[in-house]
Write an enzyme that holds these catalytic residues in place. Sequence first.
Site, short mmCIF file in Angstrom:
data_model
loop_
_atom_site.label_atom_id
_atom_site.label_comp_id
_atom_site.label_asym_id
_atom_site.label_seq_id
_atom_site.Cartn_x
_atom_site.Cartn_y
_atom_site.Cartn_z
N HIS A 156 0.83 -1.21 0.00
CA HIS A 156 0.00 0.00 0.00
C HIS A 156 0.86 1.25 0.00
CE1 HIS A 156 -3.53 2.52 1.24
NE2 HIS A 156 -2.57 3.23 1.81
N GLU A 157 1.79 1.34 0.93
CA GLU A 157 2.61 2.55 1.04
C GLU A 157 3.49 2.73 -0.19
OE1 GLU A 157 2.04 4.84 3.08
OE2 GLU A 157 0.64 3.71 4.31
N HIS A 184 1.75 4.72 -2.76
CA HIS A 184 1.94 6.17 -2.61
C HIS A 184 3.29 6.59 -3.20
CE1 HIS A 184 -1.58 7.09 -0.25
NE2 HIS A 184 -1.26 6.27 0.72
N HIS A 204 3.17 6.73 -6.90
CA HIS A 204 2.43 7.94 -7.29
C HIS A 204 3.36 9.15 -7.25
CE1 HIS A 204 -1.64 10.26 -6.67
NE2 HIS A 204 -1.07 10.54 -7.83
#
Length: 688
Positions: A476-477, A480, A483
Amino acid sequence: MPDATLETTPATDNPLFTASALPFSLPPFDLIRDEHYPEAFDRGMDEHLAEVEAIAANPEPPTFDNTLVALELSGALLSRTSLAFFGTSSSLATDAVQAVEEEYAPKLTAHGDAVRLDPRLYARIKAVHDDEVAMAALDPESRRLVERHLTEMTVAGAGLGDDAKARLRDLNGRLATLNTRFEKQLLADSNDLAVLVDDVTQLEGLTAGEISAAAQAAREHGHDGQYLITLVLPTGHPHLAALTDRDLRRRLHEAQGARGNRGNANDTKALVLDIVRLRAERARLLGYDTHAGAALADSTARSPERVMDLLGRLAPAAARNIEAERALLEQEAGHPIEAYDWAFWSEKVQASTYAVDLAAMRPYFEAERVLRDGIFHAAEKLYGLTFHERADLDGYHPDVRVFEVRDVGGTPFGLYLLDLYTRDTKKGGAWMNSLVHQNALLDEPNAVVCNNLNVPRPGAGEPTLLTYDETRTFFHEFGHAIHGLLARVTYPHFAGTRVFRDFVEYPSQVNEMWMLWPEVLSNYAVHHETGERLPQELVDRLVAAQSWGEGFGTGEYLAASLLDQAWHALDVDEAAAVTDVEAFEAAALEKVGLAHPLVPPRYRSTYFAHTFSYSYDAQYYAYIWSEVLDADTVAWFRENGGLTRANGDRYRRYVVGIGGSADPLESYREFRGAEADIRHLLGRRGLD
């Protein structure tokens, strides 16, 4: 932070005063000392104000170049200092760093107000916006820059009168101080409440690595021969799923829930009430009935009503699923269970029903393999990126590792920093920060990003084995981080993850899908001792069991989201009337049907850092809001061949590669060819 030290530090020695000469403009952490930040902040604010004054007082008619471009070019020192400090302050929360943060949070807020509330600057930007001919001549990103600056200044209060602006500045400064204090007190209370264990037999159920980490933590705190279990940010501690000692589970659960609520110097209840009241007053000053209305005016949701419509639609089904799960847990346990039993017996039901034992999977989730052969591997397959460790570059702490990111053909593309392990000076949770923002205007061709997790450090010679949830959080991290790395924009205003709060979680949630994607999982899920790959039969059972526990997971999340909305749906008079935090919380959860004694909210008010210090106020709903897009995107990948460069290129073009430079929902429609279908989310969470 002694004033004498700050006064005697020669300005010429401050490495923040000049752009970094390191590769990719990585901040020179080996040279930066705590006392450098205050003087860099002070000089940076002075320089920025002078630059903004020149723009606002420019006698020439306002144009895009002499107003918007000039504004984007301003504040270089302040931006560089802020990225270095706030990119690391949650990871290095020493007394000195916290003192700087507490002193400068209100100063930086006041500085931001001085820029955002300047009526001359606002008038110039509005004049550019209202010039239809000039706007039509701009490229789409430049037009969006004008629109975003005007909208953000309007929502911030730039159109208010002088007296109202003065009060607004006071409220913003006080809130900045209170938010920082909440975070500081929560960290102190979390450290103080760590659970000390005398007898290793009480730790039965934990892995050797977890026991080793607890022993190491105890030694570091002067408790040789004992074991210290440090706390995590959410209500539920991961050890609750494994500990066989029921009394220790109770102690750990109670410690988690007691944070900020013990009547001591670190009690946060008064801070919660003060923050809620000041936010309500600020909202009224800005022309909104509630803080939720003000916070959501500039979001993809647009209004609290739309948010409550989604949350209210999901809550009843989640409550029903909780009861169904409870019945199965108590059947498995053979007795009524308590909140601290839920995770333990949930694991047992999952094992008996689906033959899936998540604890038994940990030997297959060795951190280095998860990183290199899982996370990095998926990024290479999808985007063509490769990662190369740079031992010659220093992070901000000895634990931090630095990786050079290269694009297709080996082109340098940025830096990725990883800070994996927990420590007393690191705040709870997991997150991503930007240290350098890519943007063409300032000739910054690449980004530098950092992931933080809070994995217990095993003893010397022990492997770092991740739990299933830690592995998912890692993916998940990294979403980021991807992104932040992939965004390619012209203006710093749109760099990286500078998107709407209720959109920013979408790319990170999408990245979680690769954790169990067959060709990724088979590449990294290898037993750290035997070399055996995770058996396909177990993988199949794991996939079949994914919907198990969604009643609990959805319920605890929705409870926190609705609690966040409840606090921020109060108007000024209603906020003033609340005097009992616990009573308000109980009533709010009862109202939405989620006051379940066995399923507390993921965060209670007294340790709800997302809403009282992490800028998710009235926007904790963002995770489920983004998950509508995420679930729809996962369906798209499955329909179109999965982990391929062609799919990655399309997703990069329309989602993760554009930063904030385009309307996110319009871009999503271009990517998907349609609006997101909520049925994918409902099916995933067992709510259909």
